[in-house]
Write a protein that holds these residues in place. Structure first.
Motif, PDB file in Angstrom:
ATOM      1  N   ILE A   1       4.026 -13.378  20.515  1.00 46.72           N
ATOM      2  CA  ILE A   1       4.195 -14.079  21.801  1.00 46.72           C
ATOM      3  C   ILE A   1       5.201 -15.216  21.731  1.00 46.72           C
ATOM      4  N   THR A   2       5.612 -15.584  20.514  1.00 48.76           N
ATOM      5  CA  THR A   2       6.583 -16.660  20.296  1.00 48.76           C
ATOM      6  C   THR A   2       6.215 -17.927  21.069  1.00 48.76           C
ATOM      7  N   PRO A   3       5.135 -18.607  20.666  1.00 45.77           N
ATOM      8  CA  PRO A   3       4.768 -19.856  21.343  1.00 45.77           C
ATOM      9  C   PRO A   3       5.784 -20.958  21.058  1.00 45.77           C
ATOM     10  N   ASP A   4       5.731 -22.016  21.852  1.00 49.73           N
ATOM     11  CA  ASP A   4       6.632 -23.153  21.637  1.00 49.73           C
ATOM     12  C   ASP A   4       6.133 -24.046  20.517  1.00 49.73           C
ATOM     13  N   ILE A   5       4.825 -24.032  20.269  1.00 46.62           N
ATOM     14  CA  ILE A   5       4.238 -24.824  19.196  1.00 46.62           C
ATOM     15  C   ILE A   5       2.894 -24.210  18.825  1.00 46.62           C
ATOM     16  N   ILE A   6       2.489 -24.398  17.564  1.00 45.22           N
ATOM     17  CA  ILE A   6       1.210 -23.890  17.086  1.00 45.22           C
ATOM     18  C   ILE A   6       0.345 -25.063  16.635  1.00 45.22           C
ATOM     19  N   VAL A   7      -0.871 -25.147  17.155  1.00 40.85           N
ATOM     20  CA  VAL A   7      -1.872 -26.103  16.674  1.00 40.85           C
ATOM     21  C   VAL A   7      -2.790 -25.300  15.765  1.00 40.85           C
ATOM     22  N   LEU A   8      -2.722 -25.555  14.477  1.00 45.04           N
ATOM     23  CA  LEU A   8      -3.289 -24.658  13.464  1.00 45.04           C
ATOM     24  C   LEU A   8      -4.299 -25.366  12.587  1.00 45.04           C
ATOM     25  N   ASP A   9      -5.537 -24.873  12.600  1.00 51.34           N
ATOM     26  CA  ASP A   9      -6.580 -25.423  11.735  1.00 51.34           C
ATOM     27  C   ASP A   9      -6.326 -25.009  10.287  1.00 51.34           C
ATOM     28  N   LEU A  10      -6.734 -25.849   9.364  1.00 52.86           N
ATOM     29  CA  LEU A  10      -6.529 -25.548   7.945  1.00 52.86           C
ATOM     30  C   LEU A  10      -7.531 -24.514   7.433  1.00 52.86           C
ATOM     31  N   MET A  11      -8.819 -24.731   7.729  1.00 51.76           N
ATOM     32  CA  MET A  11      -9.866 -23.854   7.226  1.00 51.76           C
ATOM     33  C   MET A  11     -10.189 -22.801   8.278  1.00 51.76           C
ATOM     34  N   LEU A  12      -9.760 -21.567   8.013  1.00 49.72           N
ATOM     35  CA  LEU A  12      -9.931 -20.469   8.961  1.00 49.72           C
ATOM     36  C   LEU A  12     -10.436 -19.217   8.253  1.00 49.72           C
ATOM     37  N   PRO A  13     -11.194 -18.373   8.945  1.00 49.05           N
ATOM     38  CA  PRO A  13     -11.587 -17.086   8.348  1.00 49.05           C
ATOM     39  C   PRO A  13     -10.420 -16.110   8.333  1.00 49.05           C
ATOM     40  N   LYS A  14     -10.505 -15.123   7.464  1.00 46.29           N
ATOM     41  CA  LYS A  14      -9.539 -14.032   7.301  1.00 46.29           C
ATOM     42  C   LYS A  14      -8.220 -14.482   6.673  1.00 46.29           C
ATOM     43  N   MET A  15      -7.674 -15.626   7.101  1.00 50.79           N
ATOM     44  CA  MET A  15      -6.451 -16.173   6.504  1.00 50.79           C
ATOM     45  C   MET A  15      -6.422 -17.665   6.822  1.00 50.79           C
ATOM     46  N   ASP A  16      -6.376 -18.515   5.784  1.00 55.86           N
ATOM     47  CA  ASP A  16      -6.416 -19.950   6.075  1.00 55.86           C
ATOM     48  C   ASP A  16      -5.084 -20.449   6.619  1.00 55.86           C
ATOM     49  N   GLY A  17      -5.119 -21.672   7.142  1.00 58.03           N
ATOM     50  CA  GLY A  17      -3.931 -22.226   7.776  1.00 58.03           C
ATOM     51  C   GLY A  17      -2.748 -22.369   6.847  1.00 58.03           C
ATOM     52  N   ILE A  18      -3.015 -22.687   5.586  1.00 54.19           N
ATOM     53  CA  ILE A  18      -1.937 -22.805   4.603  1.00 54.19           C
ATOM     54  C   ILE A  18      -1.197 -21.479   4.476  1.00 54.19           C
ATOM     55  N   GLU A  19      -1.949 -20.384   4.369  1.00 53.29           N
ATOM     56  CA  GLU A  19      -1.333 -19.068   4.209  1.00 53.29           C
ATOM     57  C   GLU A  19      -0.616 -18.633   5.485  1.00 53.29           C
ATOM     58  N   VAL A  20      -1.187 -18.943   6.642  1.00 47.02           N
ATOM     59  CA  VAL A  20      -0.518 -18.633   7.912  1.00 47.02           C
ATOM     60  C   VAL A  20       0.831 -19.338   7.980  1.00 47.02           C
ATOM     61  N   CYS A  21       0.824 -20.621   7.675  1.00 45.71           N
ATOM     62  CA  CYS A  21       2.059 -21.411   7.689  1.00 45.71           C
ATOM     63  C   CYS A  21       3.069 -20.853   6.695  1.00 45.71           C
ATOM     64  N   LYS A  22       2.606 -20.542   5.498  1.00 44.06           N
ATOM     65  CA  LYS A  22       3.479 -20.022   4.447  1.00 44.06           C
ATOM     66  C   LYS A  22       4.132 -18.709   4.871  1.00 44.06           C
ATOM     67  N   GLN A  23       3.341 -17.796   5.409  1.00 44.94           N
ATOM     68  CA  GLN A  23       3.887 -16.486   5.773  1.00 44.94           C
ATOM     69  C   GLN A  23       4.849 -16.577   6.955  1.00 44.94           C
ATOM     70  N   LEU A  24       4.538 -17.413   7.920  1.00 39.35           N
ATOM     71  CA  LEU A  24       5.448 -17.569   9.060  1.00 39.35           C
ATOM     72  C   LEU A  24       6.794 -18.119   8.596  1.00 39.35           C
ATOM     73  N   ARG A  25       6.766 -19.119   7.732  1.00 46.41           N
ATOM     74  CA  ARG A  25       8.023 -19.705   7.253  1.00 46.41           C
ATOM     75  C   ARG A  25       8.799 -18.712   6.386  1.00 46.41           C
ATOM     76  N   GLN A  26       8.095 -17.892   5.625  1.00 45.92           N
ATOM     77  CA  GLN A  26       8.768 -16.878   4.819  1.00 45.92           C
ATOM     78  C   GLN A  26       9.480 -15.862   5.709  1.00 45.92           C
TER      79      GLN A  26
END
Length: 238
Positions: free
Chosen positions: A45-70
């Motif tokens: 959906i290409t949002p303008d900004i993401i408000v992202l919790d650190l502790m999440l089920p299935k994939m934590d926020g650190i990994e989400v951030c890492k994969q998006l930047r990669q």
């Protein structure tokens, strides 16, 4: 058209609270309750900004951030954490999050942070349109900064920079050879009252060094001035 905010948090009460306040502020809000869904929504959906919790089920926020930047998805990320854990905060910033907030927080403060980040993105876009490619380039050693394009290159290779990394590098370059305190950098690059401390500057300096220094332990460009702050200077040799 309303700007889109993607809120990713596994606590329904927080999602509901943030969605209500952000919608009241005029944003279109999309939500996800786990990291994997949040990542997939960010990709589609290409949002303008993401408000992202650190502790999440299935994939934590650190990994989400890492994969998006990669994937070179450079959407601004405001990371939320219930843990007052310096390692997690620092790691999140190093992986490309633009800012973080510690729970519990005021929903108004989250809205203020979102507004501030999106305002800076818009100001960059407006400034880019106004410049219309006048050819101005900042050259320092093997570092080239193109303000009209909001791009930076090192040894002719484009640097993958987050919004804050680019702004920090540009500001340092504009003030070449001038010692800038952490408070000055925080005020210039993060143009709102930051609830944390100036370590956020140190994190971004470290990240920039990883991208432009041959030896981060003996930086040739971004020098630390003990007791004062940082300065960007012409390298003596490369």
């Amino acid at each position: 058209m309303k700007q889109k905010v993607l809120v990713v948090d596994d606590e329904q009460s927080i999602v509901t609270l943030l969605q209500y306040n952000l919608e009241q502020a005029g944003y279109d809000v999309i939500t996800a309750m786990d990291g994997l869904t949040g990542k997939q929504l960010a990709e589609t959906i290409t949002p303008d900004i993401i408000v992202l919790d650190l502790m999440l089920p299935k994939m934590d926020g650190i990994e989400v951030c890492k994969q998006l930047r990669q994937q070179k998805i450079m959407i601004p990320i405001l990371m939320l954490t219930a843990k007052d854990d310096e390692f997690d905060k620092i790691l999140g910033l190093e992986l490309g999050a633009d800012d973080y907030m510690i729970k519990p927080f005021s929903p108004r403060e989250v809205v203020a942070r979102v507004k501030a980040i999106l305002r800076r993105v818009q100001l960059q876009t407006d400034s880019q349109d106004a410049v219309q490619g006048d050819g101005s380039i900042i050259v320092i050693g093997n570092l080239q900064i193109f303000p009209e394009k909001y791009e930076a290159y090192y040894k002719n290779q484009q640097l993958e920079l987050t919004l804050k990394e680019y702004e920090l590098l540009h500001y340092l370059a504009q003030n070449k050879n001038r010692v800038l305190t952490r408070d000055q950098l925080l005020s210039a690059v993060w143009n709102y009252e930051f609830a944390g401390d100036t370590r956020i500057v140190d994190v971004h300096i470290s990240h920039l060094r990883e991208k432009i220094e041959e030896d981060t332990k003996k930086p040739a460009y971004i020098k630390t001035v003990r007791g004062l702050g940082y300065k960007l200077e012409e390298p003596k040799s490369e």
